[in-house]
Write a protein that holds these residues in place. Structure first.
Motif, mmCIF file in Angstrom:
data_model
loop_
_atom_site.group_PDB
_atom_site.id
_atom_site.type_symbol
_atom_site.label_atom_id
_atom_site.label_comp_id
_atom_site.label_asym_id
_atom_site.label_seq_id
_atom_site.Cartn_x
_atom_site.Cartn_y
_atom_site.Cartn_z
ATOM 1 N N ASP A 54 0.850 -1.190 0.000
ATOM 2 C CA ASP A 54 0.000 0.000 0.000
ATOM 3 C C ASP A 54 0.887 1.242 0.000
ATOM 4 N N SER A 55 0.279 2.399 0.166
ATOM 5 C CA SER A 55 1.042 3.650 0.100
ATOM 6 C C SER A 55 2.103 3.733 1.196
ATOM 7 N N SER A 56 1.841 3.135 2.352
ATOM 8 C CA SER A 56 2.844 3.120 3.417
ATOM 9 C C SER A 56 4.067 2.319 2.999
ATOM 10 N N GLY A 57 3.844 1.189 2.372
ATOM 11 C CA GLY A 57 4.945 0.360 1.885
ATOM 12 C C GLY A 57 5.728 1.056 0.783
ATOM 13 N N LEU A 58 5.012 1.703 -0.130
ATOM 14 C CA LEU A 58 5.691 2.455 -1.193
ATOM 15 C C LEU A 58 6.539 3.568 -0.596
ATOM 16 N N GLY A 59 5.985 4.250 0.401
ATOM 17 C CA GLY A 59 6.726 5.311 1.077
ATOM 18 C C GLY A 59 7.979 4.778 1.751
ATOM 19 N N ALA A 60 7.913 3.576 2.308
ATOM 20 C CA ALA A 60 9.083 2.974 2.948
ATOM 21 C C ALA A 60 10.179 2.705 1.926
ATOM 22 N N PHE A 61 9.804 2.218 0.756
ATOM 23 C CA PHE A 61 10.800 1.993 -0.295
ATOM 24 C C PHE A 61 11.420 3.311 -0.750
ATOM 25 N N LEU A 62 10.590 4.336 -0.883
ATOM 26 C CA LEU A 62 11.115 5.656 -1.258
ATOM 27 C C LEU A 62 12.077 6.183 -0.205
ATOM 28 N N SER A 63 11.758 5.982 1.053
ATOM 29 C CA SER A 63 12.625 6.411 2.135
ATOM 30 C C SER A 63 13.978 5.695 2.061
ATOM 31 N N CYS A 64 13.948 4.412 1.778
ATOM 32 C CA CYS A 64 15.195 3.646 1.609
ATOM 33 C C CYS A 64 16.011 4.205 0.458
ATOM 34 N N LEU A 65 15.352 4.483 -0.652
ATOM 35 C CA LEU A 65 16.046 5.025 -1.821
ATOM 36 C C LEU A 65 16.685 6.369 -1.496
ATOM 37 N N ARG A 66 15.954 7.262 -0.843
ATOM 38 C CA ARG A 66 16.497 8.569 -0.478
ATOM 39 C C ARG A 66 17.709 8.432 0.436
ATOM 40 N N HIS A 67 17.615 7.535 1.399
ATOM 41 C CA HIS A 67 18.714 7.333 2.342
ATOM 42 C C HIS A 67 19.982 6.865 1.622
ATOM 43 N N VAL A 68 19.825 5.899 0.748
ATOM 44 C CA VAL A 68 20.974 5.346 0.031
ATOM 45 C C VAL A 68 21.490 6.342 -1.018
ATOM 46 N N ASN A 69 20.590 7.041 -1.698
ATOM 47 C CA ASN A 69 21.006 8.061 -2.683
ATOM 48 C C ASN A 69 21.821 9.157 -2.025
ATOM 49 N N ALA A 70 21.494 9.518 -0.792
ATOM 50 C CA ALA A 70 22.215 10.571 -0.085
ATOM 51 C C ALA A 70 23.674 10.189 0.153
ATOM 52 N N LYS A 71 23.957 8.887 0.148
ATOM 53 C CA LYS A 71 25.320 8.407 0.320
ATOM 54 C C LYS A 71 25.974 8.051 -1.019
ATOM 55 N N GLY A 72 25.316 8.424 -2.130
ATOM 56 C CA GLY A 72 25.851 8.134 -3.449
ATOM 57 C C GLY A 72 25.530 6.747 -3.960
ATOM 58 N N GLY A 73 24.594 6.064 -3.319
ATOM 59 C CA GLY A 73 24.237 4.706 -3.706
ATOM 60 C C GLY A 73 22.939 4.629 -4.475
ATOM 61 N N ASP A 74 22.459 3.403 -4.642
ATOM 62 C CA ASP A 74 21.225 3.197 -5.392
ATOM 63 C C ASP A 74 20.529 1.935 -4.893
ATOM 64 N N VAL A 75 19.246 1.833 -5.233
ATOM 65 C CA VAL A 75 18.408 0.689 -4.892
ATOM 66 C C VAL A 75 17.804 0.154 -6.174
ATOM 67 N N LYS A 76 17.839 -1.159 -6.333
ATOM 68 C CA LYS A 76 17.195 -1.846 -7.450
ATOM 69 C C LYS A 76 16.148 -2.795 -6.871
ATOM 70 N N LEU A 77 15.101 -3.041 -7.625
ATOM 71 C CA LEU A 77 14.047 -3.960 -7.216
ATOM 72 C C LEU A 77 14.024 -5.142 -8.177
ATOM 73 N N CYS A 78 13.671 -6.316 -7.663
ATOM 74 C CA CYS A 78 13.555 -7.475 -8.547
ATOM 75 C C CYS A 78 12.487 -8.428 -8.033
ATOM 76 N N GLY A 79 12.081 -9.334 -8.919
ATOM 77 C CA GLY A 79 11.167 -10.400 -8.549
ATOM 78 C C GLY A 79 9.759 -9.965 -8.211
ATOM 79 N N MET A 80 9.327 -8.845 -8.756
ATOM 80 C CA MET A 80 8.011 -8.315 -8.410
ATOM 81 C C MET A 80 6.896 -9.118 -9.063
ATOM 82 N N SER A 81 5.857 -9.412 -8.271
ATOM 83 C CA SER A 81 4.667 -10.044 -8.826
ATOM 84 C C SER A 81 3.931 -9.019 -9.686
ATOM 85 N N LYS A 82 3.049 -9.511 -10.525
ATOM 86 C CA LYS A 82 2.302 -8.601 -11.398
ATOM 87 C C LYS A 82 1.486 -7.572 -10.605
#
Length: 112
Positions: A54-82
Motif C-alpha cells: 500500500d502507500s505506506s509500503g511504497l513510502g518505505a521503499f522511497l525512504s530507503c532510496l532517499r537514504h541510500v542516494n544521499a550516500k551516493g548509492g542506489d536501490v534496485k528492485l527485482c522479482g516483483m509479482s504482477k
C-alpha cells in the motif's frame, strides 16, 4: 521482521519475508532495514514473496532510496509479482526505481 540479507560482492540483496507491506507492518520493516541502509550503498530488494503493497509500503521503499542516494548509492528492485509491479507503475514509481526480473539482473545493473 526477519529480513534476509545476502551479500553479492558489494551489493546487499534483501529478501522481504512477508506477503504484504502495508500500514500494519511498515514500522517493523523500517526498524529491520535501518542497519542495512547504514551499512550499504548498493541494495537490491528481492520482492518475490510480496503480493500486496500500500502507500505506506511504497513510502518505505522511497525512504530507503532517499537514504541510500544521499550516500551516493542506489536501490534496485527485482522479482516483483504482477500486482505489485502494477501498483508501482500506477503511481509512476517505475520511473524512479530500476525494476528487474531476477536478482542476477539487478546485481549486474550495478556494474559500470
Amino acid at each position: 521482521m526477519d529480513i534476509t540479507v545476502d551479500h553479492q560482492g558489494d551489493v546487499a540483496v534483501v529478501v522481504l519475508p512477508v506477503e504484504e507491506l502495508d500500514a500494519s507492518n511498515v514500522g517493523e520493516f523500517k526498524r529491520a532495514i535501518a542497519p542495512v541502509l547504514e551499512a550499504h550503498t548498493k541494495l537490491v530488494f528481492d520482492l518475490r514473496r510480496l503480493r500486496f503493497v500500500d502507500s505506506s509500503g511504497l513510502g518505505a521503499f522511497l525512504s530507503c532510496l532517499r537514504h541510500v542516494n544521499a550516500k551516493g548509492g542506489d536501490v534496485k528492485l527485482c522479482g516483483m509479482s504482477k500486482p505489485v509491479r502494477t501498483v508501482f507503475e500506477l503511481v509512476r514509481l517505475h520511473r524512479i526505481f530500476a525494476m528487474h526480473g531476477t536478482q542476477e539482473e539487478a546485481i549486474r545493473a550495478f556494474a559500470p
